[in-house]
Design a protein around this motif. Structure first.
Motif, mmCIF file in Angstrom:
data_model
loop_
_atom_site.group_PDB
_atom_site.id
_atom_site.type_symbol
_atom_site.label_atom_id
_atom_site.label_comp_id
_atom_site.label_asym_id
_atom_site.label_seq_id
_atom_site.Cartn_x
_atom_site.Cartn_y
_atom_site.Cartn_z
ATOM 1 N N ALA A 77 0.829 -1.204 0.000
ATOM 2 C CA ALA A 77 0.000 0.000 0.000
ATOM 3 C C ALA A 77 0.866 1.257 0.000
ATOM 4 O O ALA A 77 0.591 2.232 -0.718
ATOM 5 C CB ALA A 77 -0.929 -0.007 1.208
ATOM 6 N N GLU A 78 1.928 1.263 0.800
ATOM 7 C CA GLU A 78 2.827 2.415 0.857
ATOM 8 C C GLU A 78 3.567 2.598 -0.474
ATOM 9 O O GLU A 78 3.795 3.726 -0.928
ATOM 10 C CB GLU A 78 3.827 2.270 1.998
ATOM 11 C CG GLU A 78 3.226 2.352 3.392
ATOM 12 C CD GLU A 78 2.848 3.777 3.801
ATOM 13 O OE1 GLU A 78 2.941 4.706 2.973
ATOM 14 O OE2 GLU A 78 2.447 3.953 4.973
ATOM 15 N N ILE A 79 3.938 1.503 -1.120
ATOM 16 C CA ILE A 79 4.592 1.604 -2.426
ATOM 17 C C ILE A 79 3.608 2.146 -3.455
ATOM 18 O O ILE A 79 3.968 2.972 -4.308
ATOM 19 C CB ILE A 79 5.156 0.234 -2.844
ATOM 20 C CG1 ILE A 79 6.342 -0.141 -1.935
ATOM 21 C CG2 ILE A 79 5.587 0.240 -4.308
ATOM 22 C CD1 ILE A 79 6.849 -1.556 -2.119
ATOM 23 N N ALA A 80 2.353 1.717 -3.387
ATOM 24 C CA ALA A 80 1.332 2.264 -4.288
ATOM 25 C C ALA A 80 1.176 3.766 -4.083
ATOM 26 O O ALA A 80 0.983 4.530 -5.032
ATOM 27 C CB ALA A 80 0.003 1.546 -4.066
ATOM 28 N N LEU A 81 1.266 4.208 -2.830
ATOM 29 C CA LEU A 81 1.157 5.636 -2.524
ATOM 30 C C LEU A 81 2.356 6.431 -3.030
ATOM 31 O O LEU A 81 2.244 7.634 -3.288
ATOM 32 C CB LEU A 81 1.036 5.841 -1.009
ATOM 33 C CG LEU A 81 -0.367 5.676 -0.431
ATOM 34 C CD1 LEU A 81 -0.311 5.576 1.082
ATOM 35 C CD2 LEU A 81 -1.250 6.847 -0.857
ATOM 36 N N ALA A 82 3.492 5.763 -3.190
ATOM 37 C CA ALA A 82 4.694 6.454 -3.653
ATOM 38 C C ALA A 82 4.578 6.905 -5.103
ATOM 39 O O ALA A 82 5.380 7.718 -5.568
ATOM 40 C CB ALA A 82 5.909 5.554 -3.477
ATOM 41 N N ALA A 83 3.581 6.385 -5.812
ATOM 42 C CA ALA A 83 3.281 6.812 -7.184
ATOM 43 C C ALA A 83 4.488 6.644 -8.108
ATOM 44 O O ALA A 83 4.734 7.478 -8.983
ATOM 45 C CB ALA A 83 2.778 8.258 -7.213
ATOM 46 N N SER A 84 5.237 5.567 -7.926
ATOM 47 C CA SER A 84 6.355 5.293 -8.821
ATOM 48 C C SER A 84 5.836 4.853 -10.181
ATOM 49 O O SER A 84 4.977 3.962 -10.267
ATOM 50 C CB SER A 84 7.244 4.189 -8.242
ATOM 51 O OG SER A 84 8.175 3.731 -9.203
ATOM 52 N N PRO A 85 6.337 5.437 -11.276
ATOM 53 C CA PRO A 85 5.878 5.011 -12.603
ATOM 54 C C PRO A 85 6.276 3.578 -12.922
ATOM 55 O O PRO A 85 5.757 3.003 -13.895
ATOM 56 C CB PRO A 85 6.567 6.007 -13.539
ATOM 57 C CG PRO A 85 7.744 6.516 -12.780
ATOM 58 C CD PRO A 85 7.329 6.526 -11.348
#
Length: 223
Positions: free
Chosen positions: A83-91
Motif C-alpha cells: 500500500a505504501e509503495i502504491a502511494l509512492a506513485a512510482s511510474p
C-alpha cells in the motif's frame, strides 16, 4: 518484462518462497522475493525507521534495477508495504495486490495484538485449519515478529494510513482469507473501501496466509 515483487509478512521470507516458485512457473515472469532488512537475522540500516522508509527503499531498488511494469504483491505486513509503495506513485509500479494486509485502523474491527503470542498461538489465529500449519520449532515471540514491531511499533497500525490511501492511483486488488483472526474480513473490506481503485475478493477456506494454506486459490485470484 513483467516483474512481480513479493513482500513477506512477519512470518519471514519463508512464508512466500513456495508461492514465489508457483507464480514464476505459472507466469514465466520475473519474481523478486527480498528479505526485509532486519528479518532473518539480516542487518537493518539506521535510516529504515518505519514502514514508509522501507517502502521508499524498495522503490529505490526498482529504480536502481530499471524495472518497469512491476506488480507488487504483499501479505500481512507486506500488504501494508504494498500500500505504501502504491502511494509512492512510482511510474515503475503498475498494480498492487494486498493480501490480508495490516496497517490501518478500523473502528470496531481492531487488529489482534500478537506481540506476546507464541508461534503456536499466531498459527491458531492465522489458519483456517491450524492442524495443517507447520509444527512450531521454537517457543516465545519469533525474532521476525520482533523485527516487524521494530518497523510498525507495538500497535502495528498507522492512524493516518486509511486517509492517505485515498491518494492511490494505480489498480489495487485486496484479497482476504475468510477465516483470518488476525485481521478479519470486515477489516479487509475497510482496507479496500479506503482505496478508490481497489476491488475486494474474499477467499474461502483460508486464513491470514493464503499463500501457504491455499496457494493455488491465491494464484488464481492474483492472476
Amino acid at each position: 518484462m513483467t516483474t512481480h515483487l513479493l513482500l513477506h509478512g512477519g512470518g519471514g521470507v519463508q512464508t512466500m518462497k513456495a508461492f514465489a516458485d508457483l507464480l514464476a512457473e505459472r507466469t514465466g515472469a520475473q519474481v523478486l522475493l527480498p528479505t526485509h532488512p532486519g528479518f532473518g537475522g539480516t542487518p537493518r540500516p539506521a535510516e529504515l525507521t518505519g514502514v514508509r522508509e522501507l517502502a521508499r527503499h524498495y522503490v529505490t531498488m526498482l529504480d536502481e534495477h530499471d524495472l518497469t511494469d512491476v506488480t507488487v504483491i504483499g501479505n500481512s505486513f507486506g500488504g501494508w508495504l504494498a500500500a505504501e509503495i502504491a502511494l509512492a506513485a512510482s511510474p515503475r509500479v503498475s498494480a498492487a495486490v494486498i493480501v490480508n494486509g495490516i496497517g490501518i485502523e478500523v473502528p470496531g474491527h481492531p487488529m489482534t495484538d500478537i506481540s506476546g503470542f507464541t508461534l503456536a498461538e499466531i498459527q491458531a489465529h492465522s489458519w483456517h485449519d491450524p492442524s495443517k500449519a507447520p509444527t512450531p520449532t521454537a517457543t516465545g515471540p519469533s525474532p521476525d515478529v520482533l523485527a516487524l514491531i521494530g518497523y510498525t511499533g507495538p500497535s502495528m497500525t498507522d492512524p493516518g494510513l486509511a486517509a492517505r490511501l485515498g491518494d492511490v492511483q494505480i489498480p489495487v486488488r485486496v484479497l482476504w482469507g475468510e477465516s483470518d483472526r488476525i485481521v478479519t474480513p470486515e477489516y479487509g473490506k475497510a482496507y479496500a473501501a479506503a482505496i478508490p481503485s481497489a476491488t475486494f475478493t474474499l477467499l474461502p477456506r483460508t486464513g491470514h496466509l493464503p499463500q501457504l494454506e491455499t496457494p493455488q486459490q491465491l494464484l488464481d485470484a492474483v492472476l
